[in-house]
Scaffold this motif. Structure first.
Motif, PDB file in Angstrom:
ATOM      1  N   GLY A  40       3.411   2.471  12.499  1.00 16.58           N
ATOM      2  CA  GLY A  40       2.691   1.564  11.558  1.00 16.58           C
ATOM      3  C   GLY A  40       1.093   1.661  12.289  1.00 16.58           C
ATOM      4  O   GLY A  40       0.999   1.984  13.478  1.00 16.58           O
ATOM      5  N   PHE A  47      -4.437   1.017  -2.279  1.00 16.72           N
ATOM      6  CA  PHE A  47      -3.689  -0.452  -2.712  1.00 16.72           C
ATOM      7  C   PHE A  47      -2.811  -0.402  -3.936  1.00 16.72           C
ATOM      8  O   PHE A  47      -3.080   0.896  -4.709  1.00 16.72           O
ATOM      9  N   VAL A  94       1.947  -5.441   3.746  1.00 14.26           N
ATOM     10  CA  VAL A  94       0.860  -6.074   4.690  1.00 14.26           C
ATOM     11  C   VAL A  94       0.707  -7.517   4.289  1.00 14.26           C
ATOM     12  O   VAL A  94       0.659  -8.071   3.301  1.00 14.26           O
ATOM     13  N   PHE A 104      -8.358   4.203  11.425  1.00 15.37           N
ATOM     14  CA  PHE A 104      -9.001   3.953  10.380  1.00 15.37           C
ATOM     15  C   PHE A 104      -9.721   2.642  10.485  1.00 15.37           C
ATOM     16  O   PHE A 104      -9.440   1.898  11.169  1.00 15.37           O
ATOM     17  N   LYS A 107      -1.076  11.472   2.706  1.00 12.54           N
ATOM     18  CA  LYS A 107      -1.628  11.838   4.139  1.00 12.54           C
ATOM     19  C   LYS A 107      -3.037  11.554   4.420  1.00 12.54           C
ATOM     20  O   LYS A 107      -3.745  11.788   5.683  1.00 12.54           O
ATOM     21  N   LYS A 108      -3.472  10.446   3.734  1.00 11.78           N
ATOM     22  CA  LYS A 108      -4.833  10.181   4.134  1.00 11.78           C
ATOM     23  C   LYS A 108      -4.670   8.689   4.023  1.00 11.78           C
ATOM     24  O   LYS A 108      -3.586   7.859   4.468  1.00 11.78           O
ATOM     25  N   ALA A 109      -5.737   7.617   3.906  1.00  6.90           N
ATOM     26  CA  ALA A 109      -5.732   6.349   4.204  1.00  6.90           C
ATOM     27  C   ALA A 109      -5.022   5.742   2.957  1.00  6.90           C
ATOM     28  O   ALA A 109      -4.589   6.241   1.943  1.00  6.90           O
ATOM     29  N   PRO A 110      -4.440   4.456   3.389  1.00  6.30           N
ATOM     30  CA  PRO A 110      -3.502   3.807   2.441  1.00  6.30           C
ATOM     31  C   PRO A 110      -4.365   3.375   0.991  1.00  6.30           C
ATOM     32  O   PRO A 110      -5.587   3.263   1.102  1.00  6.30           O
ATOM     33  N   GLY A 142     -11.122   3.354   5.201  1.00  6.79           N
ATOM     34  CA  GLY A 142     -11.949   4.745   5.208  1.00  6.79           C
ATOM     35  C   GLY A 142     -11.033   5.517   5.105  1.00  6.79           C
ATOM     36  O   GLY A 142      -9.648   5.328   5.317  1.00  6.79           O
ATOM     37  N   GLY A 151       3.470  -4.002   8.271  1.00  3.30           N
ATOM     38  CA  GLY A 151       4.922  -3.534   8.746  1.00  3.30           C
ATOM     39  C   GLY A 151       4.978  -1.937   9.171  1.00  3.30           C
ATOM     40  O   GLY A 151       3.629  -1.240   8.907  1.00  3.30           O
ATOM     41  N   THR A 152       6.000  -1.361   9.681  1.00  5.83           N
ATOM     42  CA  THR A 152       5.697  -0.012   9.959  1.00  5.83           C
ATOM     43  C   THR A 152       6.066   1.108   8.756  1.00  5.83           C
ATOM     44  O   THR A 152       5.952   2.150   8.958  1.00  5.83           O
ATOM     45  N   TYR A 191       0.911  -1.040   0.180  1.00  7.08           N
ATOM     46  CA  TYR A 191       0.072  -0.030   0.039  1.00  7.08           C
ATOM     47  C   TYR A 191       0.782   1.151   0.024  1.00  7.08           C
ATOM     48  O   TYR A 191       2.006   1.235   0.543  1.00  7.08           O
ATOM     49  N   GLN A 241       0.934   5.196   1.407  1.00  7.52           N
ATOM     50  CA  GLN A 241       0.097   6.246   2.173  1.00  7.52           C
ATOM     51  C   GLN A 241       0.767   7.577   2.185  1.00  7.52           C
ATOM     52  O   GLN A 241       1.701   7.400   2.510  1.00  7.52           O
TER      53      GLN A 241
END
Lengths: 112, 113
Positions: free
Chosen positions: B42, A45, A90, B90, A40-43, B105, A103-104, A36, A38
């Motif tokens: 994470g 795909f 992930v 999230f 500033k928003k959601a990850p 989301g 993962g971080t 993924y 990322q």
């Protein structure tokens, strides 16, 4: 214990460079590995990998999985400033819980 | 296509207040998750659900509660907000069949002061 380790933790490159991000993992019941992006928003795909040795490509990004050595790499060629983001690996584990292990992340900064 | 919808997007809470983060998905996904992401860290799993009526703890469940009365909704409740709960939250979902692609989301930025 199932786990995901990403390296490097952060990376600074110049536009046009090629980068390789690494993800190694340990899992009892492998189901899939996902990448993924990322910002500033959601990850968002990028790829899902389930089979060894089959490269997945999307434009300048590509990824491959090695289930024998338990790692995956994400390559980005001809980097652009818009590639600056955290890249998350992930692990999808099977079994009763179908866990997702994150993962971080690798923080990539692409300088003009 | 709505996908996974979280509300609110931003919220400031005082210590000790309670609130609920709402999450709904319209894809008929069985699995739903709540993660929190602290700066430079994470995503950590708070709670997850494998279907309506079933919830389970993740890595960091303390201070939170969830319910899953319907397939679509998976609210996350903070009972007594603490500064340590300042984070980005999230919600995510995925189908039982067809692989592990996760739908996220847009995130909820929560600050506890």
């Amino acid at each position: 214990e199932d786990k995901v380790v990403q390296s490097p933790l952060s990376l600074v490159v110049h536009e046009g460079d090629t980068v390789t991000l690494n993800c190694s993992y340990e899992v009892t019941n492998f189901r899939s590995l996902l990448w993924y992006k990322q910002e500033k928003k959601a990850p968002t795909f990028l790829f899902m990998l389930t089979s060894s040795g089959i490269e997945k490509k999307s434009g300048r990004l590509s990824s491959i999985l090695d289930k024998k050595e338990l790692f995956s790499i994400l390559n980005i060629t001809a980097t652009q400033t818009g590639d600056s983001a955290v890249y998350l690996c992930v692990l999808g584990a099977g079994g009763a819980t179908n866990k997702l292990i994150f993962g971080t992340g690798t923080l990539l900064a692409v300088q003009p | 296509n709505a996908g996974v919808t979280q509300t609110p997007k931003f919220r400031i809470l005082k210590i000790g207040q309670s609130m609920t983060l709402q999450c709904t998905q319209d894809m008929n996904h069985n699995y739903m998750y709540w993660y929190r992401q602290d700066p430079g860290m994470g995503l950590k799993l708070i709670y997850y659900s494998v279907g309506a009526g079933i919830t389970d703890k993740g890595e960091v469940p303390n201070g939170y509660n969830v319910s899953r009365s319907t397939t679509e909704d998976f609210p996350l409740r903070l009972e007594l907000a603490a500064p340590s709960q300042t984070s980005v939250y999230f919600c995510a979902s995925r189908p039982r069949q067809g692989g592990n692609t996760i739908y996220f989301g847009e995130g909820s930025w929560l600050t506890v002061v």
